[in-house]
Design an enzyme around this catalytic site. Structure first.
Site, PDB file in Angstrom:
ATOM      1  N   CYS A  15       0.879  -1.247  -0.017  1.00 35.01           N
ATOM      2  CA  CYS A  15       0.120   0.015   0.080  1.00 35.01           C
ATOM      3  C   CYS A  15       1.006   1.367   0.135  1.00 35.01           C
ATOM      4  O   CYS A  15       0.559   2.239  -0.756  1.00 35.01           O
ATOM      5  CB  CYS A  15      -1.089   0.009   1.118  1.00 35.01           C
ATOM      6  SG  CYS A  15      -0.058  -0.276   2.823  1.00 35.01           S
ATOM      7  N   THR A  70      -2.189  -2.393  11.831  1.00 34.47           N
ATOM      8  CA  THR A  70      -2.740  -3.548  11.166  1.00 34.47           C
ATOM      9  C   THR A  70      -3.086  -4.830  11.870  1.00 34.47           C
ATOM     10  O   THR A  70      -2.585  -4.638  13.084  1.00 34.47           O
ATOM     11  CB  THR A  70      -1.660  -4.016   9.797  1.00 34.47           C
ATOM     12  OG1 THR A  70      -0.638  -4.455  10.484  1.00 34.47           O
ATOM     13  CG2 THR A  70      -1.362  -2.591   9.012  1.00 34.47           C
TER      14      THR A  70
END
Length: 337
Positions: A152, A182
């Site tokens: 990302c 995360t």
């Protein structure tokens, strides 16, 4: 006929990829594999999301499928990629979203199950990495059965670095990503042999961490190979991260000239990938944003005509998943024989 997608792993990226696919013409998710989640729970996790909100559509489930907006999606429960029966549902491309099978050798096991191509939703040590808007023209359908959508962070950094390098040249640069938490992190302090700091509570700390995102830009954009490196700070927000690229330029420039070139790129060759804002934004303003590089002209600074700090935001979940599906659409358009 739409490109038929399979998703392996129904975690954050797997679920976001399914949501993203519903807004992208020419693709359709027809199968999901997750050995740890039954269909009823899949329906629940897709319907309710703390970060991105309640699903705006219809969902139902049976013993071996879920139906989303009227489209039936088969659900498999295999632990091993080679045992997933992708061929049963004529899957063209598998989105490998578990985070476990990130090498070509492991990911290509999906092809044994009947799919034709695999895209890894993570950086890969040996699979070719692609970032939408940056290097898709180098994709070779005759030789590349397994590819990676990079990370990302690379999806945010690469478009920004590409635009700046083409116009002004980047001599060298350091990147810092201030990154949302995360699922690999811990809510309270716990053991983490690989990264001791990574074992500390993600909700109570700013945690320095390593990242290969900047170096990976050199694989996506060979002109920048060896010129960038970086690190990360993990911070207690659930989603949306920000890249700080500090670099030395090859040519003299003003900050306004750099901003103007980035704005031009966002309106032309990088439209839909990069956006430009001069408003007083914060991280939550980019939740569920599909563009992966959102340049913040007010946040950057310049020391002199060749030394500049540039800032860009990205939704590290939905934005990334959107480009994962867009990459699959591109791969499918080149043929999946």
């Amino acid at each position: 006929m739409p490109i038929r997608l399979g998703i392996n792993g129904f975690g954050r990226i797997g679920r976001m990829a399914l949501r993203a696919s519903l807004n992208i013409d020419g693709v359709q998710v027809v199968a999901i594999n997750d050995p740890f989640t039954d269909c009823e729970y899949m329906e629940y996790m897709l319907k309710y999301d703390t970060v991105h909100g309640r699903f705006d559509g219809t969902i139902a489930h049976s013993e071996d499928s879920i139906t989303v907006n009227g489209n039936k999606i088969s659900v498999f429960k295999s632990m091993k990629p080679e045992e997933i029966p992708w061929g049963k549902t004529q899957v063209d491309i598998v989105l490998e979203c578990t985070g476990r099978f990130t090498t070509k050798k492991d990911a290509e096991l999906h092809i044994t199950g009947g799919c034709k191509r695999v895209i890894i939703s993570a950086p890969s040590a040996d699979a070719p990495m692609f970032v939408c808007g940056c290097n898709l023209e180098t994709y070779d359908p005759s030789t590349m059965k397994v590819i990676s959508n990079a990370s990302c962070t690379t999806n945010c950094l690469a478009p920004l670095a590409m635009v700046v390098n083409k116009k002004f040249g980047i001599k060298e640069g350091l990147m810092t990503t201030v990154h949302a938490v995360t699922a690999t992190q811990l809510p309270v302090d716990g053991p983490s042999k690989k990264d001791w700091r990574g074992g500390r509570s993600c909700g109570a700390n700013v945690i320095p961490s390593s990242t290969g995102a900047a170096k990976a830009v050199g694989k996506v954009l060979p002109a920048l190979n060896g010129k960038l490196t970086g690190m990360a700070f993990r911070v207690p927000v659930p989603d949306v991260s920000v890249v700080d690229l500090t670099c030395t330029l090859e040519k003299d420039a003003t900050y306004d000239e750099i901003c103007a070139e980035i704005k031009r790129g966002s309106e032309n060759e990088l439209k839909g990938i990069m956006t430009y804002t001069n408003e007083d934004v914060v991280s939550s303003d980019f939740l569920s944003t599909t563009s992966t590089c959102n340049f913040d002209s007010k946040a950057g600074i310049m020391l002199n005509s060749r030394f500049v700090k540039l800032v860009a935001w990205y939704d590290n979940e939905f934005g990334y998943a959107n480009k994962l599906v867009e990459l699959a659409k591109y791969v499918g358009s080149k043929g999946c024989q």
